[in-house]
Design a protein around this motif. Structure first.
Motif, short mmCIF file in Angstrom:
data_model
loop_
_atom_site.label_atom_id
_atom_site.label_comp_id
_atom_site.label_asym_id
_atom_site.label_seq_id
_atom_site.Cartn_x
_atom_site.Cartn_y
_atom_site.Cartn_z
N GLU A 36 -16.18 -16.11 9.12
CA GLU A 36 -15.23 -16.12 10.44
C GLU A 36 -14.77 -14.92 10.94
O GLU A 36 -14.67 -14.70 12.25
CB GLU A 36 -14.43 -17.48 10.43
N ASP A 38 -15.70 -12.07 9.87
CA ASP A 38 -16.61 -11.05 9.65
C ASP A 38 -16.86 -10.26 11.32
O ASP A 38 -17.32 -11.11 12.31
CB ASP A 38 -18.01 -11.47 8.86
N THR A 39 -16.79 -9.00 11.37
CA THR A 39 -17.14 -8.43 12.38
C THR A 39 -18.57 -8.36 12.83
O THR A 39 -18.86 -8.00 14.01
CB THR A 39 -16.58 -6.93 12.42
N ARG A 41 -22.02 -9.73 13.98
CA ARG A 41 -22.34 -10.89 14.59
C ARG A 41 -23.93 -10.79 15.34
O ARG A 41 -24.40 -11.13 16.20
CB ARG A 41 -21.55 -11.14 15.89
N ASP A 42 -24.85 -10.61 14.05
CA ASP A 42 -26.16 -10.69 14.06
C ASP A 42 -26.59 -12.11 13.98
O ASP A 42 -25.83 -13.08 13.71
CB ASP A 42 -27.06 -9.87 13.33
N TRP A 43 -28.00 -12.49 14.22
CA TRP A 43 -28.77 -13.72 14.35
C TRP A 43 -28.51 -14.10 12.72
O TRP A 43 -28.45 -15.36 12.66
CB TRP A 43 -29.97 -13.42 14.53
N HIS A 45 -26.13 -13.74 10.60
CA HIS A 45 -24.89 -14.39 10.58
C HIS A 45 -24.37 -15.66 11.14
O HIS A 45 -23.70 -16.36 10.62
CB HIS A 45 -23.53 -13.24 10.70
N ARG A 46 -24.95 -15.69 12.35
CA ARG A 46 -24.80 -16.78 13.18
C ARG A 46 -25.67 -18.06 12.64
O ARG A 46 -25.37 -19.18 12.60
CB ARG A 46 -25.45 -16.60 14.65
N LYS A 50 -21.86 -20.78 12.23
CA LYS A 50 -21.74 -20.91 13.72
C LYS A 50 -20.26 -21.87 13.96
O LYS A 50 -20.43 -22.89 13.75
CB LYS A 50 -23.05 -21.82 14.32
N TYR A 57 -17.70 -25.83 11.66
CA TYR A 57 -18.53 -24.93 11.80
C TYR A 57 -19.78 -25.50 11.20
O TYR A 57 -19.67 -26.52 10.28
CB TYR A 57 -18.37 -23.65 11.05
#
Length: 451
Positions: A36, A38-39, A41-43, A45-46, A50, A57
């Motif tokens: 949550e 974590d800086t 925000r790539d695919w 990590h999503r 989410k 989430y």
């Protein structure tokens, strides 16, 4: 082409998933809530985290495994010859929905296929099934207590008695309820479950009231987490049990304990248990003792690790009396002594010296040599599902045979692993008395991708 695709996907994962937690054997044990903050925000990590509400989430993940296997003289019989081998593939895909700090819903689909296999069995072929679907509820804010209801995977201790059955192809699940307590160095589960009976169709699996498991399991660790102590109490019901001395309704209870150390240069694992109950009009009195130990030479090239395993597992002495001494492994792993000769650890004495070499952080070679005997001449050997291997048991010899195996393991990264191995089973006098007694040669190559 399939392996190339796996490699490309895996490289993509590696670039984007540096802070993702390690994968667990039980995928529902993974916790991605730390992402949550974590800086990145790539695919990927999503995919793993989410946010869908203030305290809610969802996380997605999966597992793909493909294996090519070839075997000469399966079950020591040349009539089962498969000259060109066969492929086993398995997909697992899960969704983990956390609705709040108290409520969680976890679901998983599984597809297992056996391509070019002449005889299809559910442990290898199950095209599509609802493998897991359960809800967790934590009623108290300050008490680490969780209630779990629904279809779920279960695995405890050394996995000899209760396992995922990961090796063959189709993983095992149960329907039921579990209460989980975890605080400090103590974890305890209390459960009542019905086994899900696998079938070879689509969405046709169902739990059976004729095959039940209940009991309690505790894991206690020392303050430095160097030693683990396990304690089991298990109840088992099988309406249609079959042993060499006949069929009957089985009501079996297991009391067992285990101590193990799996850190440092010296590793050991000692487990013992006793079973009692009834099978029809027969009384159960069975037991087992298992020891495994190894030592790692950290100052020698390739860090060789030398180990030894040994088991004493009771078998029935007389099929005409009213006492059954056969240990029942109930929901065992399916490949306890290797895939070339899948035997249940019942009515056996065995000794396994083994060697492991680490050529690098990614490449490992493991070798072992297993020697197997019947514990009791009054009974034969069993398949992993505890069905008698042979129709009759009139052999006099104890010696089953020996199996030498070697496996290369390559862990490309946290997502991708490759394995290849070879086994040779040299039949002993017992197998030559009760079967064609041909030696088994078994080889495999496997690739597994987790995300």
């Amino acid at each position: 082409m399939r392996i190339l695709l796996i490699v490309l996907l895996c490289n993509s994962f590696l670039v984007t998933a540096q802070q993702i937690p390690e994968f667990q054997l039980m995928r529902y044990d993974e916790d991605y809530s730390g992402l949550e903050k974590d800086t990145v925000r790539d695919w990927y990590h999503r995919l793993k985290y989410k946010k869908i509400g203030k305290n809610a989430y969802i996380s997605f993940g999966g597992d793909f495994r493909t294996q090519y296997l070839i075997m000469d003289n399966e079950n020591w019989n040349p009539d089962t010859q498969d000259n060109d081998g066969f492929m086993l593939t398995r997909w697992l895909f899960h969704a983990d929905l956390h609705l709040s700090e108290k409520i969680r819903v976890y679901g998983e689909l599984q597809s297992a296929l056996a391509n070019s296999r002449e005889v299809l069995v559910p442990v290898e072929e199950n095209p599509l099934k609802l493998h897991q679907l359960f809800m967790d509820y934590k009623p108290f804010q300050e008490t680490p207590l969780t209630f779990r209801l629904g279809r779920q995977e279960v695995s405890y201790g050394s996995t000899r008695l209760i396992s995922l059955r990961d090796a063959p192809n189709t993983r095992r699940s149960f329907d039921g309820v579990k209460v989980l307590f975890s605080e400090g160095n103590i974890k305890t589960d209390i459960f009542y479950l019905h086994a899900v009976v696998d079938k070879t169709g689509i969405f046709d699996d169902a739990s059976s009231p004729d095959l039940r498991l209940w009991g309690a399991f505790s894991d206690i660790t020392t303050a430095k987490k160097e030693l683990h102590f396990n304690f089991y109490f298990l109840g088992f019901y099988n309406k249609n049990a079959l042993f060499y001395d006949g069929a009957g309704t089985e009501k079996r209870y297991t009391i067992a304990s285990r101590v193990f150390k799996n850190s440092g240069t010296w590793w050991y694992d000692l487990e013992g248990g006793y079973q009692f109950g009834t099978i029809g009009s027969r009384r159960i009195s069975a037991w087992s003792i298992a020891l495994a130990t190894s030592y790692r030479f950290t100052s020698i090239k390739y860090t060789p690790e030398i180990g030894l395993k040994a088991d004493l597992i009771s078998g029935d002495k007389d099929n005409t009396d009213k006492t059954q001494q056969t240990l029942n492994t109930m929901f065992g792993p399916g490949a306890y002594f290797g895939m070339a000769a899948p035997l249940a650890p019942s009515n056996l004495m065995d000794i396994h010296p083994d060697l492991k070499l680490r050529f690098s952080e990614k490449i490992t070679l493991s070798c072992d040599y297993a020697f197997l005997w019947r514990y009791s001449r009054g009974e034969g050997i069993y398949r992993p599902n505890m069905v008698p291997f042979f129709e009759h048991n009139d052999a006099s010899s104890r010696y089953i045979g020996s199996q030498i195996s070697g496996v290369f393991f390559y862990k490309a990264n946290k997502h991708l692993s490759l394995l290849t191995g070879l086994s040779w089973f040299n039949t002993g006098e017992y197998l030559r008395e009760v079967s064609p007694g041909k030696n088994i040669t078994f080889g495999f190559a496997s690739a597994q991708l987790k995300f």
